[in-house]
Design a protein around this motif. Structure first.
Motif, PDB file in Angstrom:
ATOM      1  N   ASP A  79       0.826  -1.220   0.000  1.00 15.06           N
ATOM      2  CA  ASP A  79       0.000   0.000   0.000  1.00 15.06           C
ATOM      3  C   ASP A  79       0.855   1.262   0.000  1.00 15.06           C
ATOM      4  O   ASP A  79       0.677   2.160   0.822  1.00 15.06           O
ATOM      5  CB  ASP A  79      -0.956   0.012   1.197  1.00 15.06           C
ATOM      6  N   SER A  80       1.799   1.331  -0.942  1.00 18.30           N
ATOM      7  CA  SER A  80       2.640   2.518  -1.074  1.00 18.30           C
ATOM      8  C   SER A  80       1.785   3.751  -1.340  1.00 18.30           C
ATOM      9  O   SER A  80       0.719   3.666  -1.953  1.00 18.30           O
ATOM     10  CB  SER A  80       3.636   2.335  -2.219  1.00 18.30           C
ATOM     11  N   ALA A  81       2.277   4.893  -0.876  1.00 18.69           N
ATOM     12  CA  ALA A  81       1.507   6.129  -1.016  1.00 18.69           C
ATOM     13  C   ALA A  81       2.437   7.323  -0.928  1.00 18.69           C
ATOM     14  O   ALA A  81       3.600   7.203  -0.520  1.00 18.69           O
ATOM     15  CB  ALA A  81       0.423   6.214   0.060  1.00 18.69           C
ATOM     16  N   ALA A  82       1.906   8.472  -1.295  1.00 18.48           N
ATOM     17  CA  ALA A  82       2.634   9.734  -1.159  1.00 18.48           C
ATOM     18  C   ALA A  82       1.675  10.801  -0.656  1.00 18.48           C
ATOM     19  O   ALA A  82       0.477  10.782  -0.956  1.00 18.48           O
ATOM     20  CB  ALA A  82       3.245  10.159  -2.487  1.00 18.48           C
ATOM     21  N   ALA A  83       2.223  11.723   0.130  1.00 23.19           N
ATOM     22  CA  ALA A  83       1.433  12.832   0.671  1.00 23.19           C
ATOM     23  C   ALA A  83       2.248  14.106   0.575  1.00 23.19           C
ATOM     24  O   ALA A  83       3.474  14.084   0.718  1.00 23.19           O
ATOM     25  CB  ALA A  83       1.048  12.566   2.129  1.00 23.19           C
ATOM     26  N   LEU A  84       1.583  15.220   0.338  1.00 19.50           N
ATOM     27  CA  LEU A  84       2.240  16.516   0.307  1.00 19.50           C
ATOM     28  C   LEU A  84       1.531  17.428   1.303  1.00 19.50           C
ATOM     29  O   LEU A  84       0.313  17.634   1.224  1.00 19.50           O
ATOM     30  CB  LEU A  84       2.188  17.123  -1.097  1.00 19.50           C
ATOM     31  N   VAL A  85       2.301  17.960   2.237  1.00 19.85           N
ATOM     32  CA  VAL A  85       1.781  18.824   3.289  1.00 19.85           C
ATOM     33  C   VAL A  85       2.458  20.185   3.181  1.00 19.85           C
ATOM     34  O   VAL A  85       3.682  20.263   3.040  1.00 19.85           O
ATOM     35  CB  VAL A  85       2.029  18.203   4.677  1.00 19.85           C
ATOM     36  N   ARG A  86       1.673  21.243   3.216  1.00 25.90           N
ATOM     37  CA  ARG A  86       2.214  22.603   3.173  1.00 25.90           C
ATOM     38  C   ARG A  86       1.836  23.313   4.472  1.00 25.90           C
ATOM     39  O   ARG A  86       0.672  23.569   4.735  1.00 25.90           O
ATOM     40  CB  ARG A  86       1.666  23.372   1.981  1.00 25.90           C
ATOM     41  N   ASP A  87       2.837  23.585   5.303  1.00 27.11           N
ATOM     42  CA  ASP A  87       2.613  24.294   6.567  1.00 27.11           C
ATOM     43  C   ASP A  87       1.471  23.668   7.370  1.00 27.11           C
ATOM     44  O   ASP A  87       0.573  24.360   7.865  1.00 27.11           O
ATOM     45  CB  ASP A  87       2.318  25.773   6.303  1.00 27.11           C
ATOM     46  N   GLY A  88       1.480  22.349   7.484  1.00 29.66           N
ATOM     47  CA  GLY A  88       0.490  21.642   8.280  1.00 29.66           C
ATOM     48  C   GLY A  88      -0.794  21.296   7.560  1.00 29.66           C
ATOM     49  O   GLY A  88      -1.626  20.571   8.092  1.00 29.66           O
ATOM     50  N   GLU A  89      -0.982  21.800   6.344  1.00 26.28           N
ATOM     51  CA  GLU A  89      -2.203  21.545   5.586  1.00 26.28           C
ATOM     52  C   GLU A  89      -1.982  20.432   4.571  1.00 26.28           C
ATOM     53  O   GLU A  89      -0.968  20.405   3.869  1.00 26.28           O
ATOM     54  CB  GLU A  89      -2.641  22.810   4.854  1.00 26.28           C
ATOM     55  N   ILE A  90      -2.929  19.503   4.475  1.00 25.46           N
ATOM     56  CA  ILE A  90      -2.824  18.414   3.506  1.00 25.46           C
ATOM     57  C   ILE A  90      -3.164  18.966   2.119  1.00 25.46           C
ATOM     58  O   ILE A  90      -4.311  19.347   1.850  1.00 25.46           O
ATOM     59  CB  ILE A  90      -3.775  17.263   3.861  1.00 25.46           C
ATOM     60  N   VAL A  91      -2.166  19.009   1.249  1.00 26.08           N
ATOM     61  CA  VAL A  91      -2.384  19.462  -0.125  1.00 26.08           C
ATOM     62  C   VAL A  91      -2.853  18.300  -0.986  1.00 26.08           C
ATOM     63  O   VAL A  91      -3.779  18.431  -1.797  1.00 26.08           O
ATOM     64  CB  VAL A  91      -1.093  20.075  -0.701  1.00 26.08           C
ATOM     65  N   ALA A  92      -2.209  17.147  -0.819  1.00 20.90           N
ATOM     66  CA  ALA A  92      -2.530  15.985  -1.642  1.00 20.90           C
ATOM     67  C   ALA A  92      -2.063  14.727  -0.918  1.00 20.90           C
ATOM     68  O   ALA A  92      -1.038  14.740  -0.227  1.00 20.90           O
ATOM     69  CB  ALA A  92      -1.850  16.086  -3.007  1.00 20.90           C
ATOM     70  N   PHE A  93      -2.812  13.653  -1.099  1.00 24.74           N
ATOM     71  CA  PHE A  93      -2.448  12.363  -0.516  1.00 24.74           C
ATOM     72  C   PHE A  93      -3.172  11.279  -1.292  1.00 24.74           C
ATOM     73  O   PHE A  93      -4.393  11.335  -1.464  1.00 24.74           O
ATOM     74  CB  PHE A  93      -2.846  12.329   0.968  1.00 24.74           C
ATOM     75  N   ALA A  94      -2.429  10.299  -1.798  1.00 24.27           N
ATOM     76  CA  ALA A  94      -3.054   9.225  -2.567  1.00 24.27           C
ATOM     77  C   ALA A  94      -2.157   7.998  -2.581  1.00 24.27           C
ATOM     78  O   ALA A  94      -0.932   8.097  -2.477  1.00 24.27           O
ATOM     79  CB  ALA A  94      -3.357   9.672  -3.996  1.00 24.27           C
ATOM     80  N   GLU A  95      -2.788   6.853  -2.765  1.00 23.09           N
ATOM     81  CA  GLU A  95      -2.077   5.588  -2.833  1.00 23.09           C
ATOM     82  C   GLU A  95      -1.579   5.326  -4.253  1.00 23.09           C
ATOM     83  O   GLU A  95      -2.242   5.681  -5.237  1.00 23.09           O
ATOM     84  CB  GLU A  95      -2.998   4.443  -2.401  1.00 23.09           C
ATOM     85  N   GLU A  96      -0.429   4.682  -4.354  1.00 22.28           N
ATOM     86  CA  GLU A  96       0.144   4.358  -5.660  1.00 22.28           C
ATOM     87  C   GLU A  96      -0.783   3.454  -6.463  1.00 22.28           C
ATOM     88  O   GLU A  96      -0.872   3.568  -7.692  1.00 22.28           O
ATOM     89  CB  GLU A  96       1.505   3.679  -5.479  1.00 22.28           C
ATOM     90  N   GLU A  97      -1.491   2.546  -5.808  1.00 23.59           N
ATOM     91  CA  GLU A  97      -2.354   1.609  -6.522  1.00 23.59           C
ATOM     92  C   GLU A  97      -3.414   2.304  -7.357  1.00 23.59           C
ATOM     93  O   GLU A  97      -3.833   1.774  -8.389  1.00 23.59           O
ATOM     94  CB  GLU A  97      -3.037   0.666  -5.527  1.00 23.59           C
ATOM     95  N   ARG A  98      -3.843   3.484  -6.939  1.00 26.14           N
ATOM     96  CA  ARG A  98      -4.915   4.172  -7.669  1.00 26.14           C
ATOM     97  C   ARG A  98      -4.443   4.598  -9.058  1.00 26.14           C
ATOM     98  O   ARG A  98      -5.248   4.723  -9.981  1.00 26.14           O
ATOM     99  CB  ARG A  98      -5.402   5.388  -6.884  1.00 26.14           C
ATOM    100  N   PHE A  99      -3.139   4.835  -9.203  1.00 22.77           N
ATOM    101  CA  PHE A  99      -2.577   5.270 -10.482  1.00 22.77           C
ATOM    102  C   PHE A  99      -2.027   4.088 -11.280  1.00 22.77           C
ATOM    103  O   PHE A  99      -2.163   4.033 -12.496  1.00 22.77           O
ATOM    104  CB  PHE A  99      -1.472   6.294 -10.249  1.00 22.77           C
ATOM    105  N   SER A 100      -1.405   3.135 -10.583  1.00 19.69           N
ATOM    106  CA  SER A 100      -0.796   1.982 -11.277  1.00 19.69           C
ATOM    107  C   SER A 100      -1.829   0.931 -11.629  1.00 19.69           C
ATOM    108  O   SER A 100      -1.581   0.088 -12.497  1.00 19.69           O
ATOM    109  CB  SER A 100       0.282   1.354 -10.399  1.00 19.69           C
ATOM    110  N   ARG A 101      -2.977   0.929 -10.917  1.00 19.67           N
ATOM    111  CA  ARG A 101      -4.045  -0.051 -11.075  1.00 19.67           C
ATOM    112  C   ARG A 101      -3.603  -1.447 -10.643  1.00 19.67           C
ATOM    113  O   ARG A 101      -4.163  -2.450 -11.093  1.00 19.67           O
ATOM    114  CB  ARG A 101      -4.606  -0.088 -12.511  1.00 19.67           C
ATOM    115  N   VAL A 102      -2.623  -1.526  -9.754  1.00 22.76           N
ATOM    116  CA  VAL A 102      -2.182  -2.786  -9.154  1.00 22.76           C
ATOM    117  C   VAL A 102      -2.605  -2.757  -7.692  1.00 22.76           C
ATOM    118  O   VAL A 102      -2.099  -1.946  -6.908  1.00 22.76           O
ATOM    119  CB  VAL A 102      -0.653  -2.966  -9.253  1.00 22.76           C
ATOM    120  N   LYS A 103      -3.515  -3.610  -7.300  1.00 24.69           N
ATOM    121  CA  LYS A 103      -4.076  -3.559  -5.958  1.00 24.69           C
ATOM    122  C   LYS A 103      -2.995  -3.816  -4.914  1.00 24.69           C
ATOM    123  O   LYS A 103      -2.181  -4.722  -5.052  1.00 24.69           O
ATOM    124  CB  LYS A 103      -5.201  -4.587  -5.815  1.00 24.69           C
TER     125      LYS A 103
END
Length: 596
Positions: free
Chosen positions: A11-35
């Motif tokens: 369940d690999s994932a990446a998140a981007l936080v700017r000054d404590g605010e969640i800008v973006a967060f998503a799992e790799e599977e959603r883009f690769s289509r590999v569960k």
């Protein structure tokens, strides 16, 4: 200040936080289509940066959810302590007994080749190695050769879990409980206190004593995939009887001080590095169930359902013990939970209702995917003191506009219409008995569809469950479906009206309502409830409100928009493909409606 958080295991994932605010967060599977994709989250990172309109050169910090040991020899000692038999792999590879530890270190230095991350030991060693190469790996994965200024931070695994839930909770003070298989210093269970921007350790329980490992091993014994199919076992458990509950009490010994120990004679994870039970377990309970597809014609035998029942009861007993100790120790009335075991919504519901904690908060992406977000928040909020921004933690993924919706429909050759009120139109079609794919707004995070990437049906129709399982999801017939209920009406149908926006609490369906909503009532009379408020998801709330005006029932059946063996849909193209290949009757794609 931008902080990029990374998880790179299952369940690999990446998140981007700017000054404590969640800008973006998503799992790799959603883009690769590999569960359950566990590869480096290249696509997720690229999307996070693209969504923010920045490059890797604009990132100030990169946070990884696994703390590296300071010296290689210390790593070897810890590794040898927890995974003695796994060292045999390296001894055999090196060919001499004296080269055991050195062989392991050589493997570490040369990229960890030959390590199978399905093995518990291999996973830990892989994380140690990755800590040394993270900055290089990010640049290479993105093909970025420009200047960078980011500093790499390696965050304790369970502290990342804790940060992922406490720092987005609505409270300034709370007790924290995180549970999973194993973390960066061997920790499997973490009890702590959160105050403001600080998380303070109270107690750690370490591998091989692990509730996550225990559940995974028995999941494998039952013929499912360990570390992936635990949710199936939770759904199977109510079909069982209490035949083996007393025997299972010997698996986990509870301490009055809130701790626990596994009886290691039942398991082999600590000597094999794999999620397997021992011969001591097999002798009284019979051989493992062969891994095979479960269908109406090939059900799980009652014996194995009874084992699932005992396993679930054992986990709940241990979880209640931990929560009660944590309350006694802290005196706090609020509890935040995370970690893979915190996805066990049956245990969560009992903790809320049967312990002195009065308020409960769960991270929707409680497993290792959420640790990417937790690592970023621990650096941004915990280390550098950024303000906590508590909104927008559920819907953190990609979103699309009407042009993209319409282009995807046209490219797929699907006839469609644009309707003035997609919420009212969808509600009326659900009331007519259709199964509808509902694709709106930003994608939710975590394994549960929360109303933006959902398959919906009428909860009053007793055939909805069977049809959804067999014809749409192509999954095991025993698996239940959740209700999405108007938050202000949930107390009229369930034993508790407590808010459950991320679908991680199971409550009893009130007995007189079970015949009203049979499609969402599990065999034991419970439901994994999602409460929907107008504030959290206005459009979804409007649609359910329309359904309530038509039917008198303030909820719809909700499950994730995907086939059984694929991730939740991410793009309009994913949604249309799932609609076309399955028995879904119609799709609401933004304001556009298509129907077979």
């Amino acid at each position: 200040m931008y902080v990029l958080g990374i998880s790179r295991h299952h369940d690999s994932a990446a998140a981007l936080v700017r000054d404590g605010e969640i800008v973006a967060f998503a799992e790799e599977e959603r883009f690769s289509r590999v569960k359950h994709d566990g590869r480096f989250p290249t696509k997720a990172i690229a999307w996070c940066l693209q969504h923010a309109g920045i490059t890797l050169g604009d990132v100030d910090h990169v946070a990884y959810f696994w703390q590296r040991w300071r010296e290689p020899m210390h790593a070897a000692k810890v590794f040898a302590r927890y995974f003695p038999a796994t060292l045999e792999v390296f001894r055999n590879a090196k060919g001499d007994q004296g080269g055991r530890a050195q062989g392991m270190l050589d493997t570490l230095r040369h990229g960890g080749r030959g390590i199978d991350d399905y093995h518990v030991g291999g996973a830990v060693l892989g994380h140690v190695k990755r800590g040394y190469t993270l900055g290089r790996d990010v640049r290479r994965a993105l093909g970025y050769d420009g200047p960078t200024r980011f500093k790499v931070h390696l965050v304790d695994h369970h502290r990342a879990h804790a940060a992922s839930t406490f720092f987005i909770s609505p409270w300034d003070e709370a007790a924290i409980l995180t549970l999973d298989g194993i973390g960066s210093d061997g920790t499997s269970t973490f009890l702590a206190v959160g105050r403001g921007n600080r998380i303070t350790d109270l107690h750690r329980i370490k591998f091989p004593h692990s509730l996550g490992a225990m559940y995974a091993m028995v999941t494998g014994y039952l013929g499912f995939w360990p570390t992936m199919d635990e949710g199936k076992v939770m759904g199977l458990a109510p079909l069982g009887r209490d035949t083996y509950v007393e025997q299972f009490e010997d698996l986990v010994h509870l301490d009055p001080d809130g701790g626990y120990e596994l009886n290691l004679s039942w398991f082999r994870h600590h000597v094999s590095g794999k999620h397997v039970v021992s011969q001591t377990f097999i002798a009284p309970f019979c051989p493992p169930r062969p891994r095979s597809r479960v269908t109406a014609d090939n059900p799980v035998p009652q014996h194995y359902a009874d084992i699932a029942y005992a396993l679930q009861a054992t986990l709940e007993r241990a979880g209640l013990n931990l929560a009660r100790w944590l309350h006694r120790e802290t005196g706090m009335s609020r509890l935040c939970v995370a970690g893979g075991v915190a996805l066990n919504s049956v245990m969560n519901g009992r903790i809320l209702l049967e312990t002195p904690f009065e308020e409960f908060f769960a991270q929707p992406a409680s497993a290792d995917d959420g640790s990417a977000l937790g690592a970023a928040l621990q650096v941004s909020v915990g280390r550098y003191g950024a303000s906590r921004v508590r909104d927008g933690y559920m819907f953190t993924g990609p979103e699309f506009d009407e042009v993209e919706y319409e282009q995807a429909l046209a490219d797929a050759g699907v006839s469609y219409t644009r309707v003035d009120d997609i919420a009212a139109h969808t509600a009326s079609r659900l009331a007519d008995g259709l199964i509808v794919g509902w694709f709106q707004g930003r994608m939710e995070c975590g394994p549960r569809a929360l109303g933006n990437r959902s398959l919906l049906a009428d909860p009053r129709d007793p055939d909805s469950k069977a049809r959804m399982n067999e014809k749409v999801k192509h999954r095991e017939p025993f698996r239940p479906f959740a209700p999405s209920c108007l938050a202000e009406r949930s107390g009229e149908f369930f034993a508790s009206g407590y808010p459950s926006p991320v679908m991680l609490l199971v409550f009893d369906v009130l007995e007189h309502q079970r015949s009203v909503v049979p499609a969402i009532t599990h065999v034991d009379g419970t439901a994994r409830v999602q409460t929907v408020s107008q504030q959290d998801n206005p459009l979804y709330w409007q649609m359910i409100s329309h359904f309530e005006r038509l039917t008198g029932v303030p909820m719809v059946l909700n499950t994730s928009f995907n086939d059984n063996n694929e991730p939740i849909v991410c793009t309009p193209q994913d949604a249309i493909a799932c609609y076309l290949k399955s028995d879904v009757d119609a799709i609401a794609l933004g304001p556009f409606w298509a129907q077979k």
